[in-house]
Write an enzyme that holds these catalytic residues in place. Structure first.
Site, PDB file in Angstrom:
ATOM      1  N   GLU A  38     -13.810  -6.069   8.528  1.00 56.20           N
ATOM      2  CA  GLU A  38     -12.713  -5.784   8.918  1.00 56.20           C
ATOM      3  C   GLU A  38     -12.517  -4.138   9.734  1.00 56.20           C
ATOM      4  O   GLU A  38     -13.296  -3.802   9.462  1.00 56.20           O
ATOM      5  CB  GLU A  38     -11.122  -5.912   8.200  1.00 56.20           C
ATOM      6  CG  GLU A  38     -11.475  -4.830   6.983  1.00 56.20           C
ATOM      7  CD  GLU A  38     -10.552  -5.057   5.835  1.00 56.20           C
ATOM      8  OE1 GLU A  38      -9.137  -4.315   5.944  1.00 56.20           O
ATOM      9  OE2 GLU A  38     -10.578  -5.926   4.877  1.00 56.20           O
ATOM     10  N   GLY A  91      -6.837   5.249   4.769  1.00 57.94           N
ATOM     11  CA  GLY A  91      -6.443   6.112   4.036  1.00 57.94           C
ATOM     12  C   GLY A  91      -6.859   7.441   4.042  1.00 57.94           C
ATOM     13  O   GLY A  91      -8.001   7.819   4.762  1.00 57.94           O
ATOM     14  N   ASP A 129     -15.279  -1.754   8.050  1.00 58.24           N
ATOM     15  CA  ASP A 129     -16.162  -2.170   6.920  1.00 58.24           C
ATOM     16  C   ASP A 129     -16.925  -3.272   7.241  1.00 58.24           C
ATOM     17  O   ASP A 129     -16.823  -4.127   7.705  1.00 58.24           O
ATOM     18  CB  ASP A 129     -15.051  -2.353   5.759  1.00 58.24           C
ATOM     19  CG  ASP A 129     -14.148  -1.520   5.597  1.00 58.24           C
ATOM     20  OD1 ASP A 129     -14.365  -0.393   5.396  1.00 58.24           O
ATOM     21  OD2 ASP A 129     -12.885  -1.755   5.052  1.00 58.24           O
ATOM     22  N   ARG A 132     -11.446   2.965  10.945  1.00 62.37           N
ATOM     23  CA  ARG A 132     -12.612   2.648   9.895  1.00 62.37           C
ATOM     24  C   ARG A 132     -13.044   1.102   9.973  1.00 62.37           C
ATOM     25  O   ARG A 132     -12.244   0.262  10.057  1.00 62.37           O
ATOM     26  CB  ARG A 132     -12.337   3.110   8.655  1.00 62.37           C
ATOM     27  CG  ARG A 132     -13.631   3.680   7.647  1.00 62.37           C
ATOM     28  CD  ARG A 132     -13.037   3.717   6.407  1.00 62.37           C
ATOM     29  NE  ARG A 132     -12.870   2.612   5.662  1.00 62.37           N
ATOM     30  CZ  ARG A 132     -11.618   2.081   5.144  1.00 62.37           C
ATOM     31  NH1 ARG A 132     -10.708   2.987   4.943  1.00 62.37           N
ATOM     32  NH2 ARG A 132     -11.523   1.042   4.418  1.00 62.37           N
ATOM     33  N   SER A 159      -6.641  -2.261   1.910  1.00 63.72           N
ATOM     34  CA  SER A 159      -7.060  -1.615   0.457  1.00 63.72           C
ATOM     35  C   SER A 159      -7.502  -2.517  -0.466  1.00 63.72           C
ATOM     36  O   SER A 159      -7.134  -2.288  -1.551  1.00 63.72           O
ATOM     37  CB  SER A 159      -5.966  -0.853   0.044  1.00 63.72           C
ATOM     38  OG  SER A 159      -5.482   0.392   0.851  1.00 63.72           O
ATOM     39  N   GLU A 167       0.955  -1.219   0.101  1.00 63.71           N
ATOM     40  CA  GLU A 167      -0.092   0.122  -0.108  1.00 63.71           C
ATOM     41  C   GLU A 167       0.916   1.377  -0.290  1.00 63.71           C
ATOM     42  O   GLU A 167       0.332   2.505   0.271  1.00 63.71           O
ATOM     43  CB  GLU A 167      -0.875  -0.031   1.314  1.00 63.71           C
ATOM     44  CG  GLU A 167      -1.974  -1.129   1.207  1.00 63.71           C
ATOM     45  CD  GLU A 167      -2.872  -1.023   2.489  1.00 63.71           C
ATOM     46  OE1 GLU A 167      -3.683  -0.265   2.461  1.00 63.71           O
ATOM     47  OE2 GLU A 167      -2.823  -2.130   3.219  1.00 63.71           O
ATOM     48  N   ASN A 224      -9.889  -1.126  10.084  1.00 62.38           N
ATOM     49  CA  ASN A 224      -8.625  -0.490   9.555  1.00 62.38           C
ATOM     50  C   ASN A 224      -8.122   0.471  10.722  1.00 62.38           C
ATOM     51  O   ASN A 224      -8.890   1.525  10.812  1.00 62.38           O
ATOM     52  CB  ASN A 224      -8.963   0.293   8.126  1.00 62.38           C
ATOM     53  CG  ASN A 224      -9.412  -0.717   7.275  1.00 62.38           C
ATOM     54  OD1 ASN A 224      -8.715  -1.562   6.523  1.00 62.38           O
ATOM     55  ND2 ASN A 224     -10.859  -0.757   6.939  1.00 62.38           N
ATOM     56  N   TYR A 261      -9.171   3.741  -5.356  1.00 57.26           N
ATOM     57  CA  TYR A 261      -8.341   4.767  -5.595  1.00 57.26           C
ATOM     58  C   TYR A 261      -7.956   5.088  -6.963  1.00 57.26           C
ATOM     59  O   TYR A 261      -7.440   6.338  -7.176  1.00 57.26           O
ATOM     60  CB  TYR A 261      -7.026   4.227  -4.843  1.00 57.26           C
ATOM     61  CG  TYR A 261      -7.005   3.941  -3.498  1.00 57.26           C
ATOM     62  CD1 TYR A 261      -7.312   4.891  -2.758  1.00 57.26           C
ATOM     63  CD2 TYR A 261      -6.703   2.500  -3.110  1.00 57.26           C
ATOM     64  CE1 TYR A 261      -7.303   4.536  -1.232  1.00 57.26           C
ATOM     65  CE2 TYR A 261      -6.791   2.242  -1.792  1.00 57.26           C
ATOM     66  CZ  TYR A 261      -7.038   3.373  -0.973  1.00 57.26           C
ATOM     67  OH  TYR A 261      -7.132   2.786   0.590  1.00 57.26           O
TER      68      TYR A 261
END
Length: 316
Positions: free
Chosen positions: A274, A280, A261, A259, A152, A20, A276, A220
């Site tokens: 998951e 990002g 998900d 964050r 990511s 990443e 994070n 992205y």
């Protein structure tokens, strides 16, 4: 009374050597710009940016008082950099080394969530080359195959048959020796930002027809990914999802910011994917989007994250 952080130096650590790195190279300079616009003294540290660079030496050669971690994946999100900073007695943004390592390992996370009753999709895990026939005996297509310790959506693929399964396994093994094979949840995906244990508005994610999954390209590179904010859920369902996200986040010992998900199946059940711990912060990223929705612009967001870390480490 103004925080003493204004008189201190913030090192924005970005780059790194994970898969990443390119994402982090986008996040880091934006974080630097945001903090500088708020009047902070900032030094940018591109970890491994120089050929043969030693990250320990890089950090030792920089004078700073707080580290803003803008690394994603690998050493930046698995607890190693956090542990190094603790040994240096330097405050840093985000979760503790233990929580980062826990959240980064998807297999360990899912085992734990299963044990405490947090809904997460059924899965199999493998160390080394998985046996496709064993997978087919235990699970039904479609399946999602992931490297256990990447973010990511790097190395993630969907498999609808044996040929696609073999391909997906080989791609995942390019990034990690530990592989997660997960039951596919057919339904919308949501992401939930948490800052200092405050849950922000849920964002609904909808990839374009050219992206079957909300993958790296959709995150992205694509310009036609849809971000739904408001997310489209009614108030009760959004409250339920926010509560679930906070529960999943706190259960791993996460703190500072992060964050979560989540997917929702056709029966309306939410399934946590998951957490994070170093999200990002690019122009396409979701945490700035959620913060902006409640009136927190990018510069104010990074200031808030930095100040929370400064105070949480006992600095004035």
């Amino acid at each position: 009374m103004p925080s003493s952080l204004k008189k201190s130096v913030i090192a924005v650590i970005y780059g790194g050597r994970s898969a990443e790195r390119d994402v982090s190279l986008q996040s880091g300079p934006l974080v630097v710009k945001g903090l500088e616009s708020k009047g902070y003294q900032v030094v940018a540290v591109d970890l491994y940016g120089e050929s043969g660079a030693d990250p320990v030496r890089q950090l030792q050669e920089v004078e700073f008082d707080l580290a803003f971690i803008a690394l994603h994946g690998g050493e930046g999100e698995d607890g190693r950099i956090q542990a190094l900073l603790e040994m240096m007695d330097k405050p840093y943004t985000g979760s503790s080394p233990l929580a980062c390592g826990f959240a980064m390992d998807k297999v360990m996370t899912k085992r734990f969530w299963k044990g405490i009753g947090i809904a997460t999709p059924a899965y199999l895990s493998f160390e080394g080359q998985p046996d496709s026939s064993v997978i087919e005996e235990s699970m039904s297509y479609p399946l999602i195959i992931k490297p256990s310790r990447e973010g990511s959506t790097i190395g993630i693929n969907k498999a609808n048959n044996r040929a696609e399964l073999e391909f997906a396994l080989s791609k995942a093994l390019e990034y990690d020796s530990d592989i997660l094979v997960e039951e596919f949840v057919d339904g919308p995906e949501y992401t939930i930002t948490i800052i200092d244990d405050v849950v922000y508005p849920v964002i609904g994610l909808k990839a374009s027809p050219t992206h079957e999954l909300y993958d790296y390209d959709a995150k992205y590179l694509a310009e036609d990914t849809q971000y739904l904010l408001p997310c489209g859920l009614d108030e009760d369902d959004e409250n339920e999802l926010q509560f679930l996200a906070l529960e999943a986040y706190q259960s791993l010992g996460c703190s500072g910011w992060g964050r979560v998900d989540v997917m929702r199946d056709q029966a309306g059940v939410f399934w946590v994917l998951e957490v994070n711990t170093s999200p990002g912060m690019t122009s396409h990223s979701l945490v700035p989007m959620a913060a902006n929705h409640v009136g927190l612009d990018y510069a104010s967001l990074v200031e808030k994250v930095a100040l929370n870390a400064w105070h949480n480490f006992g600095r004035d």
